[in-house]
Write a protein that holds these residues in place. Structure first.
Motif, PDB file in Angstrom:
ATOM      1  N   PHE A   1       0.862  -1.183   0.000  1.00 12.58           N
ATOM      2  CA  PHE A   1       0.000   0.000   0.000  1.00 12.58           C
ATOM      3  C   PHE A   1       0.900   1.235   0.000  1.00 12.58           C
ATOM      4  CE2 PHE A   1      -1.726  -3.336   2.761  1.00 12.58           C
ATOM      5  CZ  PHE A   1      -2.907  -3.660   2.105  1.00 12.58           C
ATOM      6  N   GLY A   2       0.388   2.351  -0.491  1.00 15.10           N
ATOM      7  CA  GLY A   2       1.162   3.584  -0.499  1.00 15.10           C
ATOM      8  C   GLY A   2       2.190   3.615  -1.612  1.00 15.10           C
ATOM      9  N   GLU A   3       3.091   4.596  -1.524  1.00 19.67           N
ATOM     10  CA  GLU A   3       4.097   4.804  -2.553  1.00 19.67           C
ATOM     11  C   GLU A   3       5.484   4.504  -2.007  1.00 19.67           C
ATOM     12  OE1 GLU A   3       2.023   7.412  -1.630  1.00 19.67           O
ATOM     13  OE2 GLU A   3       0.505   7.100  -3.186  1.00 19.67           O
ATOM     14  N   PRO A   4       6.391   3.975  -2.832  1.00 25.42           N
ATOM     15  CA  PRO A   4       7.754   3.688  -2.354  1.00 25.42           C
ATOM     16  C   PRO A   4       8.528   4.969  -2.061  1.00 25.42           C
ATOM     17  CG  PRO A   4       7.606   3.346  -4.724  1.00 25.42           C
ATOM     18  CD  PRO A   4       6.207   3.617  -4.251  1.00 25.42           C
ATOM     19  N   LEU A   5       9.515   4.847  -1.191  1.00 24.49           N
ATOM     20  CA  LEU A   5      10.391   5.965  -0.843  1.00 24.49           C
ATOM     21  C   LEU A   5      11.844   5.575  -1.105  1.00 24.49           C
ATOM     22  CD1 LEU A   5       8.997   7.265   2.581  1.00 24.49           C
ATOM     23  CD2 LEU A   5       9.032   8.525   0.423  1.00 24.49           C
ATOM     24  N   CYS A   6      12.621   6.529  -1.568  1.00 21.61           N
ATOM     25  CA  CYS A   6      14.050   6.307  -1.737  1.00 21.61           C
ATOM     26  C   CYS A   6      14.731   6.347  -0.365  1.00 21.61           C
ATOM     27  CB  CYS A   6      14.665   7.367  -2.642  1.00 21.61           C
ATOM     28  SG  CYS A   6      14.126   7.268  -4.364  1.00 21.61           S
ATOM     29  N   ILE A   7      15.713   5.485  -0.176  1.00 28.03           N
ATOM     30  CA  ILE A   7      16.490   5.477   1.059  1.00 28.03           C
ATOM     31  C   ILE A   7      17.870   6.024   0.728  1.00 28.03           C
ATOM     32  CG2 ILE A   7      17.452   4.057   2.899  1.00 28.03           C
ATOM     33  CD1 ILE A   7      15.139   2.153   2.550  1.00 28.03           C
ATOM     34  N   ASN A   8      18.166   7.199   1.254  1.00 29.71           N
ATOM     35  CA  ASN A   8      19.423   7.865   0.953  1.00 29.71           C
ATOM     36  C   ASN A   8      20.585   7.208   1.682  1.00 29.71           C
ATOM     37  OD1 ASN A   8      18.104   9.847  -0.654  1.00 29.71           O
ATOM     38  ND2 ASN A   8      17.576  10.998   1.197  1.00 29.71           N
ATOM     39  N   SER A   9      21.774   7.473   1.190  1.00 27.94           N
ATOM     40  CA  SER A   9      22.976   6.954   1.836  1.00 27.94           C
ATOM     41  C   SER A   9      23.035   7.441   3.279  1.00 27.94           C
ATOM     42  CB  SER A   9      24.211   7.429   1.075  1.00 27.94           C
ATOM     43  OG  SER A   9      25.391   7.025   1.730  1.00 27.94           O
ATOM     44  N   GLY A  10      23.303   6.518   4.183  1.00 27.24           N
ATOM     45  CA  GLY A  10      23.348   6.858   5.598  1.00 27.24           C
ATOM     46  C   GLY A  10      22.046   6.638   6.323  1.00 27.24           C
ATOM     47  N   ASP A  11      20.955   6.418   5.579  1.00 28.20           N
ATOM     48  CA  ASP A  11      19.651   6.149   6.186  1.00 28.20           C
ATOM     49  C   ASP A  11      19.400   4.647   6.257  1.00 28.20           C
ATOM     50  OD1 ASP A  11      19.243   8.818   6.430  1.00 28.20           O
ATOM     51  OD2 ASP A  11      17.727   8.984   4.852  1.00 28.20           O
ATOM     52  N   ILE A  12      18.534   4.263   7.174  1.00 32.96           N
ATOM     53  CA  ILE A  12      18.092   2.875   7.282  1.00 32.96           C
ATOM     54  C   ILE A  12      16.570   2.862   7.310  1.00 32.96           C
ATOM     55  CG2 ILE A  12      20.144   2.013   8.467  1.00 32.96           C
ATOM     56  CD1 ILE A  12      18.667   2.318  11.106  1.00 32.96           C
ATOM     57  N   PRO A  13      15.944   1.773   6.832  1.00 31.98           N
ATOM     58  CA  PRO A  13      14.476   1.694   6.912  1.00 31.98           C
ATOM     59  C   PRO A  13      14.028   1.396   8.339  1.00 31.98           C
ATOM     60  CG  PRO A  13      15.371  -0.319   5.947  1.00 31.98           C
ATOM     61  CD  PRO A  13      16.533   0.611   6.146  1.00 31.98           C
ATOM     62  N   VAL A  14      13.037   2.162   8.795  1.00 32.74           N
ATOM     63  CA  VAL A  14      12.482   1.985  10.135  1.00 32.74           C
ATOM     64  C   VAL A  14      10.979   1.707   9.974  1.00 32.74           C
ATOM     65  CG1 VAL A  14      12.303   2.941  12.455  1.00 32.74           C
ATOM     66  CG2 VAL A  14      14.173   3.669  10.953  1.00 32.74           C
ATOM     67  N   PHE A  15      10.474   0.730  10.725  1.00 29.74           N
ATOM     68  CA  PHE A  15       9.109   0.244  10.514  1.00 29.74           C
ATOM     69  C   PHE A  15       8.257   0.410  11.771  1.00 29.74           C
ATOM     70  CE2 PHE A  15      11.964  -2.008   7.708  1.00 29.74           C
ATOM     71  CZ  PHE A  15      11.318  -1.979   6.491  1.00 29.74           C
ATOM     72  N   TRP A  16       7.029   0.892  11.546  1.00 27.60           N
ATOM     73  CA  TRP A  16       6.022   1.033  12.587  1.00 27.60           C
ATOM     74  C   TRP A  16       4.763   0.267  12.174  1.00 27.60           C
ATOM     75  CZ3 TRP A  16       9.542   4.762  11.507  1.00 27.60           C
ATOM     76  CH2 TRP A  16      10.123   5.472  12.557  1.00 27.60           C
ATOM     77  N   THR A  17       3.994  -0.187  13.132  1.00 23.77           N
ATOM     78  CA  THR A  17       2.738  -0.863  12.804  1.00 23.77           C
ATOM     79  C   THR A  17       1.713   0.131  12.267  1.00 23.77           C
ATOM     80  OG1 THR A  17       1.861  -0.571  15.043  1.00 23.77           O
ATOM     81  CG2 THR A  17       3.058  -2.621  14.570  1.00 23.77           C
ATOM     82  N   THR A  18       0.718  -0.372  11.553  1.00 19.86           N
ATOM     83  CA  THR A  18      -0.406   0.442  11.102  1.00 19.86           C
ATOM     84  C   THR A  18      -1.705  -0.315  11.358  1.00 19.86           C
ATOM     85  OG1 THR A  18      -0.891  -0.285   8.835  1.00 19.86           O
ATOM     86  CG2 THR A  18       1.090   1.051   9.148  1.00 19.86           C
ATOM     87  N   SER A  19      -2.806   0.438  11.431  1.00 18.66           N
ATOM     88  CA  SER A  19      -4.097  -0.190  11.701  1.00 18.66           C
ATOM     89  C   SER A  19      -4.682  -0.881  10.477  1.00 18.66           C
ATOM     90  CB  SER A  19      -5.093   0.824  12.276  1.00 18.66           C
ATOM     91  OG  SER A  19      -5.193   1.977  11.457  1.00 18.66           O
ATOM     92  N   LEU A  20      -3.976  -0.829   9.332  1.00 17.41           N
ATOM     93  CA  LEU A  20      -4.391  -1.669   8.210  1.00 17.41           C
ATOM     94  C   LEU A  20      -4.234  -3.145   8.551  1.00 17.41           C
ATOM     95  CD1 LEU A  20      -3.143   0.114   4.945  1.00 17.41           C
ATOM     96  CD2 LEU A  20      -5.454  -0.010   5.876  1.00 17.41           C
ATOM     97  N   THR A  21      -3.529  -3.430   9.654  1.00 21.25           N
ATOM     98  CA  THR A  21      -3.467  -4.799  10.166  1.00 21.25           C
ATOM     99  C   THR A  21      -4.871  -5.354  10.381  1.00 21.25           C
ATOM    100  OG1 THR A  21      -1.362  -4.332  11.268  1.00 21.25           O
ATOM    101  CG2 THR A  21      -2.622  -6.219  12.072  1.00 21.25           C
ATOM    102  N   ALA A  22      -5.760  -4.513  10.902  1.00 25.30           N
ATOM    103  CA  ALA A  22      -7.140  -4.955  11.156  1.00 25.30           C
ATOM    104  C   ALA A  22      -7.882  -5.228   9.851  1.00 25.30           C
ATOM    105  CB  ALA A  22      -7.875  -3.905  11.984  1.00 25.30           C
ATOM    106  N   HIS A  23      -7.642  -4.401   8.831  1.00 20.77           N
ATOM    107  CA  HIS A  23      -8.254  -4.652   7.527  1.00 20.77           C
ATOM    108  C   HIS A  23      -7.850  -6.028   7.018  1.00 20.77           C
ATOM    109  CE1 HIS A  23      -9.199  -0.252   6.111  1.00 20.77           C
ATOM    110  NE2 HIS A  23      -9.721  -0.529   7.285  1.00 20.77           N
ATOM    111  N   LEU A  24      -6.559  -6.336   7.137  1.00 19.14           N
ATOM    112  CA  LEU A  24      -6.065  -7.626   6.651  1.00 19.14           C
ATOM    113  C   LEU A  24      -6.663  -8.772   7.453  1.00 19.14           C
ATOM    114  CD1 LEU A  24      -4.122  -8.954   4.641  1.00 19.14           C
ATOM    115  CD2 LEU A  24      -2.324  -8.771   6.374  1.00 19.14           C
ATOM    116  N   ALA A  25      -6.775  -8.593   8.775  1.00 22.28           N
ATOM    117  CA  ALA A  25      -7.341  -9.638   9.623  1.00 22.28           C
ATOM    118  C   ALA A  25      -8.791  -9.923   9.251  1.00 22.28           C
ATOM    119  CB  ALA A  25      -7.239  -9.226  11.095  1.00 22.28           C
ATOM    120  N   ILE A  26      -9.543  -8.881   8.946  1.00 22.44           N
ATOM    121  CA  ILE A  26     -10.943  -9.066   8.571  1.00 22.44           C
ATOM    122  C   ILE A  26     -11.047  -9.749   7.215  1.00 22.44           C
ATOM    123  CG2 ILE A  26     -12.931  -7.745   7.726  1.00 22.44           C
ATOM    124  CD1 ILE A  26     -12.838  -6.103  10.195  1.00 22.44           C
TER     125      ILE A  26
END
Length: 265
Positions: free
Chosen positions: A211-236
């Protein structure tokens, strides 16, 4: 949509949506006010789903629900909210299968329907901004990339399945400040669940979010992940109840609650 209309007043946004003047995404509207993912189920499934949310408060933070079956107002979240008309776009699911998308569900409403409103991850953007951390999005109307991870939610039959996570790229110093912001504010979706190698949580291609749009990860950055409430959509979707109505992704309920009112520090 009337180009002169205010995009800073939640009730004005809802009025435009209810009148049929706007049916697009709500990202970037009324900054500082909470937006919610909405799920509507028959009463027969409501208790189990509410219990699922309570056992998965990190990814399914429940802000409000119908005060009784058939009630389509959510007064806890704003004046004169009508859950049948105030979301730009709804998805109708039968036995877990998408059957149609509509902009008004008044004709589908039943006396046994129960509505649930889950806090969106967008609220944490306001907290990050207050800590001097800018959004990675060049356009505020775009959405963070979101992925189906291999992190399992706590199952409450028939609801369960993996958590949906969003990604913000950050350098290590910003990540430390973001964790501090989430820890101090305790706003929903404030504490990251993973950072670094995305393959460790089952995400093999960051350029292809679910879902959503991809983002570029610049040099020196790392991907960081948080939960979203779309989890409930998937569960249903996986539980495949007889009937379910959810908001289309990025088409959320705009509420009168300030993002910072969700802070529980």
């Amino acid at each position: 949509m009337d180009p002169k209309a205010s995009l800073t007043a939640p009730n004005a946004i809802r009025a435009m949506i209810r009148a049929g003047d706007y049916s697009g995404p709500t990202n970037g509207f009324v900054p500082g006010f909470a937006q919610c993912n909405i799920l509507i189920l028959p009463e027969a499934n409501a208790f189990e789903f509410q219990t699922y949310c309570q056992h998965n408060a990190d990814c399914c933070p429940l802000l409000a629900s119908s005060i009784s079956p058939g009630n389509y107002h959510l007064d806890q979240l704003g004046q004169d909210i009508d859950i049948r008309t105030d979301i730009p776009r709804y998805r109708i699911l039968k036995q877990g299968q998408l059957t149609e998308e509509v902009s008004d569900i008044s004709h589908l409403w039943r006396d046994d329907f129960v509505a649930f409103a889950l806090a969106s991850h967008l609220a944490f953007d306001t907290v990050l901004h207050s800590f001097g951390i800018a959004s990675p999005l060049a356009n505020p109307t775009h959405s963070l990339p979101m992925y189906i991870s291999n992190i399992e939610s706590h199952q409450v039959e028939p609801f369960g399945g993996p958590k949906v996570v969003c990604m913000r790229p950050m350098n290590k110093l910003t990540l430390i400040r973001a964790i501090q912001a989430g820890s101090v504010s305790r706003v929903p979706h404030g504490i990251p669940v993973h950072f670094g190698d995305s393959g460790e949580i089952g995400i093999t291609n960051l350029s292809k979010p679910n879902f959503g749009e991809p983002l570029c990860i610049n040099s020196g950055d790392i991907p960081v992940f948080w939960t979203t409430s779309l989890t409930a959509h998937l569960a249903i979707t996986r539980a495949a109840p007889e009937w379910c109505i959810i908001n289309s992704p990025q088409h959320l309920l705009v509420t009168d609650k300030a993002d910072l009112s969700l802070v529980i520090s």
